[in-house]
Design a protein around this motif. Sequence first.
Motif, PDB file in Angstrom:
ATOM      1  N   UNK A   1       0.883  -1.480  -0.070  1.00  0.00           N
ATOM      2  CA  UNK A   1       0.024   0.028  -0.051  1.00  0.00           C
ATOM      3  C   UNK A   1       0.894   0.990   0.113  1.00  0.00           C
ATOM      4  N   UNK A   2       0.683   2.198  -0.749  1.00  0.00           N
ATOM      5  CA  UNK A   2       1.197   3.337  -0.903  1.00  0.00           C
ATOM      6  C   UNK A   2       0.362   4.561  -0.274  1.00  0.00           C
ATOM      7  N   UNK A   3       0.610   5.671   0.346  1.00  0.00           N
ATOM      8  CA  UNK A   3       0.149   6.575   1.028  1.00  0.00           C
ATOM      9  C   UNK A   3       0.749   8.013   0.791  1.00  0.00           C
ATOM     10  N   UNK A   4      -0.271   8.900   0.256  1.00  0.00           N
ATOM     11  CA  UNK A   4       0.424  10.286   0.054  1.00  0.00           C
ATOM     12  C   UNK A   4       0.058  11.296   0.992  1.00  0.00           C
ATOM     13  N   UNK A   5      -0.702  10.850   1.927  1.00  0.00           N
ATOM     14  CA  UNK A   5      -0.802  11.845   2.877  1.00  0.00           C
ATOM     15  C   UNK A   5      -2.310  12.379   2.830  1.00  0.00           C
ATOM     16  N   UNK A   6      -2.403  13.651   3.297  1.00  0.00           N
ATOM     17  CA  UNK A   6      -3.728  14.301   3.552  1.00  0.00           C
ATOM     18  C   UNK A   6      -4.287  14.461   2.342  1.00  0.00           C
ATOM     19  N   UNK A   7      -5.885  14.121   2.341  1.00  0.00           N
ATOM     20  CA  UNK A   7      -6.605  14.410   1.106  1.00  0.00           C
ATOM     21  C   UNK A   7      -6.096  13.494  -0.004  1.00  0.00           C
ATOM     22  N   UNK A   8      -5.526  12.197   0.364  1.00  0.00           N
ATOM     23  CA  UNK A   8      -5.262  11.431  -0.930  1.00  0.00           C
ATOM     24  C   UNK A   8      -5.942  10.035  -0.451  1.00  0.00           C
ATOM     25  N   UNK A   9      -6.101   9.145  -1.570  1.00  0.00           N
ATOM     26  CA  UNK A   9      -6.257   7.896  -1.278  1.00  0.00           C
ATOM     27  C   UNK A   9      -5.267   6.994  -1.451  1.00  0.00           C
ATOM     28  N   UNK A  10      -5.132   5.939  -0.412  1.00  0.00           N
ATOM     29  CA  UNK A  10      -4.040   4.960  -0.505  1.00  0.00           C
ATOM     30  C   UNK A  10      -4.199   4.269  -2.173  1.00  0.00           C
ATOM     31  N   UNK A  11      -2.941   3.651  -2.345  1.00  0.00           N
ATOM     32  CA  UNK A  11      -2.911   3.150  -3.628  1.00  0.00           C
ATOM     33  C   UNK A  11      -2.391   1.662  -3.380  1.00  0.00           C
ATOM     34  N   UNK A  12      -2.702   0.641  -4.258  1.00  0.00           N
ATOM     35  CA  UNK A  12      -1.996  -0.426  -4.478  1.00  0.00           C
ATOM     36  C   UNK A  12      -1.616  -0.572  -5.869  1.00  0.00           C
ATOM     37  N   UNK A  13      -0.366  -0.915  -6.473  1.00  0.00           N
ATOM     38  CA  UNK A  13      -0.152  -0.986  -7.914  1.00  0.00           C
ATOM     39  C   UNK A  13       0.062  -2.386  -8.443  1.00  0.00           C
ATOM     40  N   UNK A  14      -0.444  -2.820  -9.430  1.00  0.00           N
ATOM     41  CA  UNK A  14      -0.271  -4.117 -10.028  1.00  0.00           C
ATOM     42  C   UNK A  14       0.436  -3.979 -11.449  1.00  0.00           C
ATOM     43  N   UNK A  15       1.076  -4.892 -11.911  1.00  0.00           N
ATOM     44  CA  UNK A  15       1.757  -5.166 -12.925  1.00  0.00           C
ATOM     45  C   UNK A  15       1.858  -6.586 -13.341  1.00  0.00           C
ATOM     46  N   UNK A  16       1.939  -6.760 -14.720  1.00  0.00           N
ATOM     47  CA  UNK A  16       2.274  -8.003 -15.262  1.00  0.00           C
ATOM     48  C   UNK A  16       2.532  -7.776 -16.804  1.00  0.00           C
ATOM     49  N   UNK A  17       3.260  -8.969 -17.138  1.00  0.00           N
ATOM     50  CA  UNK A  17       3.725  -8.723 -18.593  1.00  0.00           C
ATOM     51  C   UNK A  17       2.603  -9.713 -19.426  1.00  0.00           C
ATOM     52  N   UNK A  18       2.413  -9.275 -20.511  1.00  0.00           N
ATOM     53  CA  UNK A  18       1.699 -10.119 -21.611  1.00  0.00           C
ATOM     54  C   UNK A  18       2.622 -10.402 -22.869  1.00  0.00           C
ATOM     55  N   UNK A  19       2.700 -11.662 -23.115  1.00  0.00           N
ATOM     56  CA  UNK A  19       3.696 -12.083 -23.938  1.00  0.00           C
ATOM     57  C   UNK A  19       3.587 -11.495 -25.458  1.00  0.00           C
ATOM     58  N   UNK A  20       4.838 -11.434 -26.066  1.00  0.00           N
ATOM     59  CA  UNK A  20       4.726 -10.732 -27.425  1.00  0.00           C
ATOM     60  C   UNK A  20       3.854 -11.404 -28.088  1.00  0.00           C
ATOM     61  N   UNK A  21       3.052 -10.620 -29.091  1.00  0.00           N
ATOM     62  CA  UNK A  21       2.175 -11.229 -30.072  1.00  0.00           C
ATOM     63  C   UNK A  21       0.592 -11.369 -29.075  1.00  0.00           C
ATOM     64  N   UNK A  22       0.302 -10.571 -28.015  1.00  0.00           N
ATOM     65  CA  UNK A  22      -0.597 -11.091 -27.146  1.00  0.00           C
ATOM     66  C   UNK A  22      -1.967 -10.574 -27.743  1.00  0.00           C
TER      67      UNK A  22
END
Lengths: 63, 204
Positions: free
Chosen positions: B166-187
Amino acid sequence: MSEVKKVIVKLKATDGKKVERDFPIDQANKLLKLPKSKWELIDKNFVFNGIEIAKAGKSEPVK
Amino acid sequence: MDCNCPAPTELTEIPNVNCPVDLKQIQRLGFQRIGYTFDATATPPTDILDLSVWQALKTASDDTKVVLTPLIGGDPVIEPGEAITSGGGDNSTLNGIEENEGTNPSAFSCVFKSLPSEAEKAIKALKCEKQLTVYLFLQGGRLAVTKIDTDKITGFNALSLFVSDRGNQGFGTKDTVSMSFSLEAGWSDNLQILKPNFNPFVDL
């Protein structure tokens, strides 16, 4: 050691091609309890009381 | 792209383009272990457009089980993989011309906002899965998938999936969770965009 026999229940989809499929009792319960379930019980051996699948003629849920 | 022999006898015809094809915004993801195929002609049929089929997959207790993420909070993008090259401007290739040797995987990333910890933990459990297929739910309730043939459909292989803390940017912000993945070449070579007979953001 004796194996526990899996109880299978027949359901029918109410959308698409109205497919009939057999499901393990646990999954059948989950499917019938979904808020927008597209499955209905068609197995004459069982009844669904809105909460749990039971054997026809009996009130206890099937384990 | 497989460019091995035998080469085609002629250039491959490029079909006429009659209408645009755009994913637009990716708004939700569905994950499943690799190996399942939707088949509208199977016995029993598993038509990807039917809610009953998705409900059966969501409640399954085997490798066919589908899990769905919450709505993506922001920044869903797919960065296409760049060319893998060698040489260029030196003595390592003929006439010093850069050689194309392949295509890197494409990179999907997005951010979930204000996730309850239970959802964050469950999404992170996907990191332990080695072979996942992903279904992309698009704006307008559309669905992006891979077409195998006329009736057979599957998702896209999602590799090297990462979910941040979880990421937090402080006052007046929403916590964030990042997702990433790879898609094969030619996906996207066999990309198909479908409109299911249900609303995947409400009904699933």
